[in-house]
Design an enzyme around this catalytic site. Sequence first.
Site, PDB file in Angstrom:
ATOM      1  N   THR A 376       0.874  -1.165   0.000  1.00  0.00           N
ATOM      2  CA  THR A 376       0.000   0.000   0.000  1.00  0.00           C
ATOM      3  C   THR A 376       0.918   1.224   0.000  1.00  0.00           C
ATOM      4  O   THR A 376       2.126   1.085   0.022  1.00  0.00           O
ATOM      5  CB  THR A 376      -0.882  -0.085   1.264  1.00  0.00           C
ATOM      6  OG1 THR A 376      -1.580  -1.329   1.222  1.00  0.00           O
ATOM      7  CG2 THR A 376      -1.878   1.022   1.389  1.00  0.00           C
ATOM      8  N   THR A 394      -4.161   2.213  -2.161  1.00  0.00           N
ATOM      9  CA  THR A 394      -3.555   0.921  -2.465  1.00  0.00           C
ATOM     10  C   THR A 394      -4.111   0.286  -3.735  1.00  0.00           C
ATOM     11  O   THR A 394      -5.223   0.591  -4.177  1.00  0.00           O
ATOM     12  CB  THR A 394      -3.785  -0.051  -1.284  1.00  0.00           C
ATOM     13  OG1 THR A 394      -3.068  -1.260  -1.510  1.00  0.00           O
ATOM     14  CG2 THR A 394      -5.247  -0.362  -1.093  1.00  0.00           C
TER      15      THR A 394
END
Length: 567
Positions: A376, A394
């Site tokens: 992420t 993400t």
Amino acid sequence: MKNSYLLALLFVSIISCKKSEQTSLVDTSKRGLIVEQAMVVSAREEASKIGTAILKKGGNAFDAMVATELALAVAYPYAGNIGGGGFMVYRKENGEIGALDYREKAPLAASKDMYLDEDENIIPGKSTLGAMAVGIPGTVAGVFAVHEKFGTLPIETILSPVIALAKRGVIVTKKQEDRLQKYQESFLKANQDSIVFNANWKTNDTIKYPELANTLTRIMTHGRDEFYKGETAKRLVKFMQANGGIMTEEDLAKYEAKWRTPVTFEYDDLKVISMAPPSSGGVCLAQIMKMIEPYDLANYGPNSIKSIQVITEAERRAYADRSFYLGDPDFVSIPGETLISDNYLIDRMSSFSFEKATLSSEVSHGSVQVVESNETTHYSIIDQFGNAISATTTLNGGYGSKLYCADLGFFLNNEMDDFSSKPGVPNMFGLIGAEANSIAPEKRMLSSMTPTIVEKDGKLLMSVGTPGGSTIITSVLQTILNVHEYNMTMQEAVNAPRFHHQWLPDVVLFEPNSFSKETILGLQNLGYSTNEDRAPVIGKVDGILVLKNGKLEGGADRRGDDTAIGF
């Protein structure tokens, strides 16, 4: 450093005690970048520079958020995106707080058993690689929702430098070179043709993104609906279906970002503001911090055996609850207030003893009646007006589903793996899920993303967050504790070694070569299973701390190419 009064509720009766005062002075040589007015900290220097340039033009934190988010889509395709989604928590200068959920959603054609074979076993790779792994992207909707509500600069002013970056190209760093080499095989598996990233890119090479520049130009010209209803939407759906996906134009047209009420709670003299479901971040962070609050962490010391015990045991209990109760609040009823209540949490910790480890097999979810990817990215912004945002976004896995739409210039997410494909069975990263997070059309998958803002005595103190999948919550936790309990600078707090426990598997992960052999052995003697090999990186935290003199200190994680820029 604080007065910590132990709650006397339920079966527990404990006298209040005063924490020992911190005697060590802050080592200013270990501070991060210090600036007077405003700062952006993100995973790439290019994105932090573009966000800061928007602030210098008189834009606010929300204008800079749009610029930084989309600049990361260009400069950091590993996790930055327009083919994914995320969460943002904000605090305005006047103290007003809020949160935005631009998490991906399951397609309309999705079904609870879509990743199971005829014997009801999970089909390997179906929820992680290629078109069937893709959720409906939310990033473009998210940034436009932010701009519409809080933006002050024209969208053309904000997007023009991002488009220029895509045309000019981005220099490959050593870490990016390593990542591209690592994923070569997956790119070939997911895509019918070779993609730009299959070239043998080396450090200091420049990768240009003309197709992404064209896509962003259309979005700048025609607005949010270009991505969800316009030419881009049609081209994206055509690509997805040609690759065996189930995304439709209706899926895109129906997508909306949602404003949410953040999770807020007190810890000592701090007020913590974090993300609400479908992120598990805020609830889990609240549970852990409230469970550890009665203990004298400052006296135990950072990463001491006692501190690690207390934090690990609180994490164990919070993650057990996460797996059972949390999901998309638009689909399931979440007992959020109960889960973070004092009575409930004191009862949860009543079985803890410093004498020996609690076994996760003995800890189920509490009686009220998934591991995510590490890839992420997070960025924090505080502007010259006193507004703050904390945003985590993400694609899920590194480069998402590895499926790259060359026509439009971006990767698609593999967020569908964050659902419980089969309740009780771990996902690709080890997190266990339950019925609350099962797949349903238009449902948002559970997340660990924990964008967080902290106040002290009613004033802004910190904006913080991190990538790291299931380790996000524990990384944010330890960073806040490092500043508040252990008197670290922002940069020290971000750089400090980290550990992680998530209920199952029942093992405490430690960053390699970061903890003393005595500490590890001491924990093992108390019954803790430890592992220093499986977690080379636990989070890559980006944070900003407001100093007592009003200046800002950036903490850009040494574990990545993260960079703080400000003025």
